[in-house]
Design a protein around this motif. Structure first.
Motif, PDB file in Angstrom:
ATOM      1  N   TRP A 127      -8.665   4.758  -6.039  1.00  0.00           N
ATOM      2  CA  TRP A 127      -7.559   5.201  -5.402  1.00  0.00           C
ATOM      3  C   TRP A 127      -6.816   6.557  -5.828  1.00  0.00           C
ATOM      4  CZ3 TRP A 127      -4.852  -0.211  -6.488  1.00  0.00           C
ATOM      5  CH2 TRP A 127      -5.351  -1.163  -5.937  1.00  0.00           C
ATOM      6  N   CYS A 130      -2.901   6.522   0.709  1.00  0.00           N
ATOM      7  CA  CYS A 130      -4.389   6.615   0.982  1.00  0.00           C
ATOM      8  C   CYS A 130      -5.022   8.108   0.685  1.00  0.00           C
ATOM      9  CB  CYS A 130      -4.723   6.006   2.444  1.00  0.00           C
ATOM     10  SG  CYS A 130      -3.878   7.187   3.442  1.00  0.00           S
ATOM     11  N   ARG A 131      -6.495   8.044   0.564  1.00  0.00           N
ATOM     12  CA  ARG A 131      -7.006   9.234   0.242  1.00  0.00           C
ATOM     13  C   ARG A 131      -7.268  10.042   1.561  1.00  0.00           C
ATOM     14  NH1 ARG A 131     -11.554   7.916  -4.208  1.00  0.00           N
ATOM     15  NH2 ARG A 131     -12.345   6.539  -2.830  1.00  0.00           N
ATOM     16  N   THR A 155       0.878  -1.261   0.057  1.00  0.00           N
ATOM     17  CA  THR A 155      -0.012   0.136   0.132  1.00  0.00           C
ATOM     18  C   THR A 155       0.902   1.264   0.005  1.00  0.00           C
ATOM     19  OG1 THR A 155      -1.683  -1.255   1.277  1.00  0.00           O
ATOM     20  CG2 THR A 155      -1.950   1.351   1.044  1.00  0.00           C
ATOM     21  N   ARG A 178      -3.412   1.241  -3.344  1.00  0.00           N
ATOM     22  CA  ARG A 178      -3.322   2.587  -2.788  1.00  0.00           C
ATOM     23  C   ARG A 178      -4.938   1.961  -1.804  1.00  0.00           C
ATOM     24  NH1 ARG A 178      -1.435   7.896  -4.441  1.00  0.00           N
ATOM     25  NH2 ARG A 178       0.215   7.319  -5.683  1.00  0.00           N
ATOM     26  N   LEU A 179      -5.289   2.826  -1.039  1.00  0.00           N
ATOM     27  CA  LEU A 179      -6.450   2.588  -0.229  1.00  0.00           C
ATOM     28  C   LEU A 179      -7.185   3.752  -0.554  1.00  0.00           C
ATOM     29  CD1 LEU A 179      -5.388   1.924   3.815  1.00  0.00           C
ATOM     30  CD2 LEU A 179      -6.385   0.366   2.044  1.00  0.00           C
ATOM     31  N   THR A 187      -9.078   6.561   4.253  1.00  0.00           N
ATOM     32  CA  THR A 187      -8.329   7.587   4.873  1.00  0.00           C
ATOM     33  C   THR A 187      -7.638   6.968   6.390  1.00  0.00           C
ATOM     34  OG1 THR A 187      -9.854   9.288   4.035  1.00  0.00           O
ATOM     35  CG2 THR A 187      -8.420   9.865   6.023  1.00  0.00           C
TER      36      THR A 187
END
Ligand SMILES: [Zn+2]
Length: 450
Positions: A285, A186-187, A183, A387-388, A391
């Motif tokens: 993502w 993240c957003r 990963t 990616r996540l 959050t």
């Protein structure tokens, strides 16, 4: 795995942070950890108490003969767990761990006691061997499942104690059971509420219909002005700071397993929806989103009530990507709402606290290459970058306070039912977590010395 019994003991403590009646179990889990970490041979173990649930901190200096400076790796995880209800859906009680088909079922088995426990055992084994190649620190918190409200403050207060070169999070998990994943970001999050006011009280629609504006319809107009028919966000300036997707990224994301039919079935929707220029994985993502989370106003009861309501409101959250800034996004939303509020009503926007910036690890960070190597060795397959969509404020908190990046290193599968009934971790995932950490410490220590 002769230490499974100890793991079961840890899992049996219902350390649920969301429920005040489990406060003493939180304390119990923290003390259990402290005792176990002392037994593992660490130089220092202490419980750090602030306004919230305690942090368990541990430290062990490198056992190398060389005089060269070695890096310090901080292991992050959490010992608190989610509530376990609905209890009737569990096949065995959530706090009485059971093994079925090589899987350990219990609340917290995957999230995150199954990350924390193998980390301590890995450290114990290396310390016993007298071969720890780096300085190790451990920070296990007890508030992750309620949003880590006091963590950032404690990071600042005990900055010297937690100081490190990188953070490895044993919280998280793998994207897929087919290929290992790393990963890399993240957003972020921005959250607002819109209130629209009409007449000072609900009024008769016979007496006033056609004469005054309706707050519900005015709000719907504002809302529908925020996205076009294909899902592009039409809030002025919303995409201004979004970093463009590179061709390499697009290529890498196109290799991520995503099965549209299975996804549609799982979620229960008839079709996907969103910016047609991007794939679903990209939209999840590396593209931002805007969603209404709740809406209210007027009469909700059975039958008919002929009113024009006094007010209407809704809550909106946006998931943000680099380099969007939650503050400027909230400003853009406010301006948009003001510009699109029709005549005859008054609108206002409330910005919620706890907004979070997006997080992305630079692709050329030296630790990423080491993690990639270790995962390849563990799984026999080249890992993919993921990616996540969600959050993780803690990743951002570490970066803001220490200027160091947090890397995800957690082996539980995407099917672990974390947060749901029948949460489990595979025994092989526990082993991988332990061996993976040992490999990483070794490789990273030697890569840094070179
Ligand atoms: Zn977790």
């Amino acid at each position: 795995m002769d230490y499974l019994e100890q793991f079961f003991e840890f899992l049996s403590i219902p350390s649920i942070s969301a429920l005040p009646e489990h406060k003493s179990d939180i304390e119990r889990a923290a003390h259990w950890l402290k005792e176990r970490m002392i037994r593992a041979g660490m130089d220092e173990v202490r419980i750090i108490s602030g306004a919230g649930n305690p942090i368990v901190f541990g430290r062990k200096s490198a056992q190398t003969a060389s005089a060269e400076p070695v890096p310090t790796v901080l292991i992050y995880g959490h010992y608190d767990v989610q509530p376990a209800d609905p209890f009737e859906e569990w096949h065995s009680p959530p706090f009485e761990p059971k093994i079925r088909d090589g899987k350990i079922y219990a609340r917290g088995s995957a999230d995150d006691k199954g990350g924390v426990f193998p980390a301590i055992i890995a450290a114990e084994e290396v310390i016993k061997d007298n071969s720890l190649p780096i300085n190790l620190k451990f920070l296990f918190e007890g508030e992750e499942e309620i949003g880590s409200p006091t963590l950032k403050g404690l990071l600042e207060e005990y900055k010297d104690l937690f100081e490190c070169d990188m953070i490895l999070s044993v919280d998280g998990g793998m994207y897929s059971n087919e290929v290992p994943s790393i990963t890399t970001g993240c957003r972020g999050l921005a959250a607002i509420q819109i209130d629209v006011l009409g007449p000072s009280t609900d009024v008769h629609s016979g007496g006033h219909g056609g004469v005054i504006n309706n707050p519900i319809q005015a709000l719907s107009h504002i809302l529908s002005s925020m996205k076009d028919q294909e899902g592009r966000i039409t809030v002025e300036g919303f995409y201004d700071d979004v970093v463009a997707v590179t061709e390499e990224e697009r290529k890498a994301f196109s290799e991520v397993p995503f099965y549209e039919d299975a996804y549609l079935q799982e979620i229960g929707v008839p079709a996907l929806f969103g910016e047609p220029e991007y794939t679903p994985v990209e939209r999840m993502w590396i593209r931002p989103s805007l969603d209404a989370n709740g809406i209210w106003g007027g009469f909700q009861g059975e039958g008919v009530k002929t009113i024009i309501p006094a007010r209407a409101g809704c809550k909106i959250t946006c998931r943000l990507v680099p380099d969007q800034d939650p503050e400027s996004i909230c400003k853009a939303l406010e301006t948009h709402v003001r510009r699109h509020t029709p005549k005859g009503v008054i609108s206002s926007v409330t910005v919620f606290p706890g907004n979070s910036k997006p997080y992305a690890i630079p692709e050329d960070h030296s630790a990423l290459a080491v993690i990639r190597e270790v995962l390849y060795e563990l799984y026999g397959k080249e890992p993919i970058n993921v990616r996540l969509g969600g959050t993780l404020p803690i990743a951002r908190a570490f970066l803001d306070v220490f200027g160091t990046y947090l890397f995800f290193f957690a082996m539980s599968g995407p099917d672990s039912n974390a947060h749901g009934p029948n949460e489990f971790i595979r025994i092989e995932e526990l082993k991988r977590q332990k061996e993976g950490l040992k490999l990483f410490w070794n490789r990273y220590g030697h890569a840094a010395i070179k």
